[in-house]
Design a protein around this motif. Structure first.
Motif, PDB file in Angstrom:
ATOM      1  N   GLU A  10      60.224 -13.281  39.582  1.00  0.00           N
ATOM      2  CA  GLU A  10      59.221 -14.910  40.106  1.00  0.00           C
ATOM      3  C   GLU A  10      58.444 -13.927  41.332  1.00  0.00           C
ATOM      4  OE1 GLU A  10      60.645 -18.720  39.538  1.00  0.00           O
ATOM      5  OE2 GLU A  10      61.266 -18.306  37.566  1.00  0.00           O
ATOM      6  N   ALA A  11      59.706 -13.239  41.861  1.00  0.00           N
ATOM      7  CA  ALA A  11      58.872 -12.756  43.669  1.00  0.00           C
ATOM      8  C   ALA A  11      57.934 -11.529  42.818  1.00  0.00           C
ATOM      9  CB  ALA A  11      60.220 -12.130  44.729  1.00  0.00           C
ATOM     10  N   LEU A  12      58.227 -10.455  41.848  1.00  0.00           N
ATOM     11  CA  LEU A  12      57.684  -9.771  41.635  1.00  0.00           C
ATOM     12  C   LEU A  12      55.926 -10.264  40.861  1.00  0.00           C
ATOM     13  CD1 LEU A  12      60.353  -7.251  39.797  1.00  0.00           C
ATOM     14  CD2 LEU A  12      59.013  -6.394  42.238  1.00  0.00           C
ATOM     15  N   HIS A  13      56.213 -10.852  40.497  1.00  0.00           N
ATOM     16  CA  HIS A  13      54.979 -11.845  39.563  1.00  0.00           C
ATOM     17  C   HIS A  13      54.002 -12.446  40.696  1.00  0.00           C
ATOM     18  CE1 HIS A  13      53.143 -14.396  37.176  1.00  0.00           C
ATOM     19  NE2 HIS A  13      52.628 -13.747  36.382  1.00  0.00           N
ATOM     20  N   ASN A  14      54.788 -13.264  41.406  1.00  0.00           N
ATOM     21  CA  ASN A  14      53.970 -14.202  41.801  1.00  0.00           C
ATOM     22  C   ASN A  14      53.735 -13.279  43.440  1.00  0.00           C
ATOM     23  OD1 ASN A  14      54.428 -16.430  40.357  1.00  0.00           O
ATOM     24  ND2 ASN A  14      55.723 -17.418  40.824  1.00  0.00           N
ATOM     25  N   ARG A  15      53.747 -12.740  43.790  1.00  0.00           N
ATOM     26  CA  ARG A  15      53.467 -11.728  45.404  1.00  0.00           C
ATOM     27  C   ARG A  15      53.718 -10.530  44.886  1.00  0.00           C
ATOM     28  NH1 ARG A  15      57.609 -13.707  49.567  1.00  0.00           N
ATOM     29  NH2 ARG A  15      56.111 -12.799  51.281  1.00  0.00           N
ATOM     30  N   ARG A  16      52.502  -9.693  44.003  1.00  0.00           N
ATOM     31  CA  ARG A  16      52.255  -8.656  43.172  1.00  0.00           C
ATOM     32  C   ARG A  16      51.371  -8.290  44.689  1.00  0.00           C
ATOM     33  NH1 ARG A  16      49.513  -7.923  37.863  1.00  0.00           N
ATOM     34  NH2 ARG A  16      48.249  -8.669  38.775  1.00  0.00           N
ATOM     35  N   GLY A  66      66.438 -26.864  37.126  1.00  0.00           N
ATOM     36  CA  GLY A  66      66.937 -26.847  38.274  1.00  0.00           C
ATOM     37  C   GLY A  66      65.610 -25.731  39.058  1.00  0.00           C
ATOM     38  N   ARG A  67      66.366 -26.020  40.567  1.00  0.00           N
ATOM     39  CA  ARG A  67      66.091 -25.062  41.560  1.00  0.00           C
ATOM     40  C   ARG A  67      66.458 -23.545  41.548  1.00  0.00           C
ATOM     41  NH1 ARG A  67      64.036 -28.263  46.223  1.00  0.00           N
ATOM     42  NH2 ARG A  67      63.410 -26.286  47.348  1.00  0.00           N
ATOM     43  N   THR A  68      67.633 -23.435  41.043  1.00  0.00           N
ATOM     44  CA  THR A  68      68.246 -22.961  41.574  1.00  0.00           C
ATOM     45  C   THR A  68      68.548 -21.713  40.487  1.00  0.00           C
ATOM     46  OG1 THR A  68      70.595 -24.133  42.765  1.00  0.00           O
ATOM     47  CG2 THR A  68      70.559 -21.222  42.140  1.00  0.00           C
ATOM     48  N   GLN A  69      68.337 -19.948  40.411  1.00  0.00           N
ATOM     49  CA  GLN A  69      67.664 -19.811  39.108  1.00  0.00           C
ATOM     50  C   GLN A  69      68.928 -18.361  39.551  1.00  0.00           C
ATOM     51  OE1 GLN A  69      66.295 -19.993  36.622  1.00  0.00           O
ATOM     52  NE2 GLN A  69      65.325 -21.821  38.110  1.00  0.00           N
ATOM     53  N   LEU A  70      68.711 -17.923  38.739  1.00  0.00           N
ATOM     54  CA  LEU A  70      69.745 -16.290  38.789  1.00  0.00           C
ATOM     55  C   LEU A  70      68.879 -15.288  40.048  1.00  0.00           C
ATOM     56  CD1 LEU A  70      70.333 -15.135  34.568  1.00  0.00           C
ATOM     57  CD2 LEU A  70      72.218 -16.469  36.147  1.00  0.00           C
ATOM     58  N   LYS A  71      69.121 -14.361  40.215  1.00  0.00           N
ATOM     59  CA  LYS A  71      69.333 -13.466  40.769  1.00  0.00           C
ATOM     60  C   LYS A  71      68.036 -12.639  40.646  1.00  0.00           C
ATOM     61  CE  LYS A  71      72.565 -10.065  41.070  1.00  0.00           C
ATOM     62  NZ  LYS A  71      73.216  -9.191  42.225  1.00  0.00           N
ATOM     63  N   HIS A  72      68.042 -12.129  38.921  1.00  0.00           N
ATOM     64  CA  HIS A  72      67.253 -11.373  38.685  1.00  0.00           C
ATOM     65  C   HIS A  72      66.307 -12.133  38.384  1.00  0.00           C
ATOM     66  CE1 HIS A  72      70.641  -8.658  38.516  1.00  0.00           C
ATOM     67  NE2 HIS A  72      69.992  -7.981  39.481  1.00  0.00           N
ATOM     68  N   ARG A  73      66.192 -13.335  37.704  1.00  0.00           N
ATOM     69  CA  ARG A  73      65.429 -14.383  37.512  1.00  0.00           C
ATOM     70  C   ARG A  73      63.446 -14.618  38.818  1.00  0.00           C
ATOM     71  NH1 ARG A  73      61.780 -16.251  33.693  1.00  0.00           N
ATOM     72  NH2 ARG A  73      60.303 -17.700  34.576  1.00  0.00           N
ATOM     73  N   VAL A 111      57.451  -8.586  31.053  1.00  0.00           N
ATOM     74  CA  VAL A 111      58.900  -8.363  30.212  1.00  0.00           C
ATOM     75  C   VAL A 111      59.735  -9.070  29.885  1.00  0.00           C
ATOM     76  CG1 VAL A 111      60.192  -6.521  28.255  1.00  0.00           C
ATOM     77  CG2 VAL A 111      57.608  -5.957  27.979  1.00  0.00           C
ATOM     78  N   GLY A 112      60.177  -8.400  31.563  1.00  0.00           N
ATOM     79  CA  GLY A 112      61.626  -9.652  32.411  1.00  0.00           C
ATOM     80  C   GLY A 112      61.654 -10.774  32.030  1.00  0.00           C
ATOM     81  N   LEU A 113      60.599 -11.435  32.868  1.00  0.00           N
ATOM     82  CA  LEU A 113      60.292 -12.860  32.720  1.00  0.00           C
ATOM     83  C   LEU A 113      60.104 -13.499  31.429  1.00  0.00           C
ATOM     84  CD1 LEU A 113      57.079 -12.997  34.908  1.00  0.00           C
ATOM     85  CD2 LEU A 113      59.303 -14.125  35.501  1.00  0.00           C
ATOM     86  N   LYS A 114      60.084 -12.614  30.011  1.00  0.00           N
ATOM     87  CA  LYS A 114      60.525 -13.163  28.804  1.00  0.00           C
ATOM     88  C   LYS A 114      62.397 -13.497  28.903  1.00  0.00           C
ATOM     89  CE  LYS A 114      55.824 -12.596  26.613  1.00  0.00           C
ATOM     90  NZ  LYS A 114      55.300 -11.745  25.563  1.00  0.00           N
ATOM     91  N   GLU A 115      62.776 -12.002  28.669  1.00  0.00           N
ATOM     92  CA  GLU A 115      64.033 -11.436  28.319  1.00  0.00           C
ATOM     93  C   GLU A 115      64.856 -12.364  28.984  1.00  0.00           C
ATOM     94  OE1 GLU A 115      64.768  -7.546  28.372  1.00  0.00           O
ATOM     95  OE2 GLU A 115      63.245  -6.940  26.992  1.00  0.00           O
ATOM     96  N   VAL A 116      64.717 -12.781  30.714  1.00  0.00           N
ATOM     97  CA  VAL A 116      65.214 -13.640  31.903  1.00  0.00           C
ATOM     98  C   VAL A 116      64.932 -15.117  32.391  1.00  0.00           C
ATOM     99  CG1 VAL A 116      66.702 -13.411  33.995  1.00  0.00           C
ATOM    100  CG2 VAL A 116      66.487 -11.411  32.375  1.00  0.00           C
ATOM    101  N   PRO A 117      65.347 -15.721  30.797  1.00  0.00           N
ATOM    102  CA  PRO A 117      64.270 -17.334  31.028  1.00  0.00           C
ATOM    103  C   PRO A 117      64.839 -17.902  32.735  1.00  0.00           C
ATOM    104  CG  PRO A 117      66.273 -16.813  29.506  1.00  0.00           C
ATOM    105  CD  PRO A 117      66.091 -15.728  29.958  1.00  0.00           C
ATOM    106  N   ARG A 118      64.024 -18.964  32.908  1.00  0.00           N
ATOM    107  CA  ARG A 118      64.298 -19.698  33.717  1.00  0.00           C
ATOM    108  C   ARG A 118      65.258 -21.191  33.107  1.00  0.00           C
ATOM    109  NH1 ARG A 118      61.577 -21.176  38.411  1.00  0.00           N
ATOM    110  NH2 ARG A 118      62.208 -22.715  38.655  1.00  0.00           N
ATOM    111  N   GLN A 119      66.850 -21.569  34.156  1.00  0.00           N
ATOM    112  CA  GLN A 119      67.228 -22.164  34.444  1.00  0.00           C
ATOM    113  C   GLN A 119      66.752 -23.589  34.574  1.00  0.00           C
ATOM    114  OE1 GLN A 119      70.367 -20.912  33.172  1.00  0.00           O
ATOM    115  NE2 GLN A 119      68.944 -19.036  32.582  1.00  0.00           N
TER     116      GLN A 119
END
Length: 264
Positions: A175-181, A164-171, A154-162
């Motif tokens: 992504e860490a919570l998802h990719n490094r579960r 470029g490479r630099t992302q909002l800290k909560h995005r 849900v968070g990934l849907k509500e906080v979309p990617r920006q």
């Protein structure tokens, strides 16, 4: 003293799980800043004074570890140089980040859902460990992990990617919570692994206290000696040794040595 600290470092590299952390420390000239790194278990403490760069981390215990390293999400731990490492990301840091996200997105459910799931898993790990189990039973862990997973999606849907490479800290957090579960939930299936690096934070606390009370240390050499002594004292205390006796023996040239050490 130097020999004992080398023994402590060696024993750490044999441990199944090592916690690590780092903190800035004021050393030498007025504007100079170094970093104090600690690697530890419930029996051993070892410090390294350096910087927060990859060269310092190469001189740290990371190249020689054979077990699991518990740490925050600082990028050097994930360098390809240390590709052999098995990771457990500190859940306490992630819980703090989720609390921060809840303040940034007060109407969102996902930050508190993820935070509460992590806190519940830590609680269940403590209960399972006290019961003599080696993992959280799947029938207990799986529903909590589902809440965690759904919150992240849900968070990934509500906080979309920006762009470029630099992302909002909560995005970046999501992504860490998802990719490094697997690296976040490793403690669920192996209760020898702590879910947090709290031991490392505790072992760094004296450095922060000293800095608040006494301020800047005079030189790098003095600081290195200070934390060689501190690592020796901390390790002795963790083994139940009398601190004053350990200091006296070191001054007499017969320093206390960890009992697990077998020379040769």
């Amino acid at each position: 003293m130097a020999q004992v600290n080398q023994i402590i470092r060696t024993l750490l590299t044999w441990a199944h799980v090592v916690a690590a952390d780092e903190t800035p420390i004021r050393v030498g000239p007025k504007r100079a800043k170094k970093y104090l790194l600690v690697a530890c278990t419930d029996l051993y403490t070892w410090y390294l004074l350096g910087d927060r760069d990859l060269e310092t981390f190469k001189a740290f215990v990371l190249p020689d570890l054979s077990g699991v390293i518990v740490h925050d999400r600082y990028g050097n731990y994930d360098s390809k140089t240390f590709g052999h490492l098995v990771h457990q990301l500190c859940c306490q840091h992630l819980i703090r980040d989720c609390t921060d996200a809840a303040e940034t997105y007060p109407d969102a459910v996902w930050p508190t859902q993820i935070r509460d799931a992590l806190q519940e898993l830590i609680h269940q790990a403590n209960l399972a460990r006290a019961a003599g189990l080696d993992r959280i039973p799947p029938e207990i862990a799986d529903p909590i992990i589902d809440r965690y997973r759904h919150g992240v999606l849900v968070g990934l849907k509500e906080v979309p990617r920006q762009p470029g490479r630099t992302q909002l800290k909560h995005r970046a957090l999501l992504e860490a919570l998802h990719n490094r579960r697997d690296d976040i939930l490793r403690f669920v299936t192996d209760l020898r692994i702590p879910p947090t690096s709290n031991q490392a934070e505790r072992d760094l606390r004296p450095a922060k206290t000293q800095q608040k009370i006494s301020g800047r240390l005079t030189s790098e050499t003095v600081t290195e000696h200070r934390y060689a002594i501190r690592g020796y004292i901390s390790t002795a205390a963790k083994h139940g040794a009398d601190i004053m006796t350990a200091i006296r023996d070191a001054l007499a040239g017969q320093p206390w040595t960890p009992p697990a050490w077998a020379p040769g």
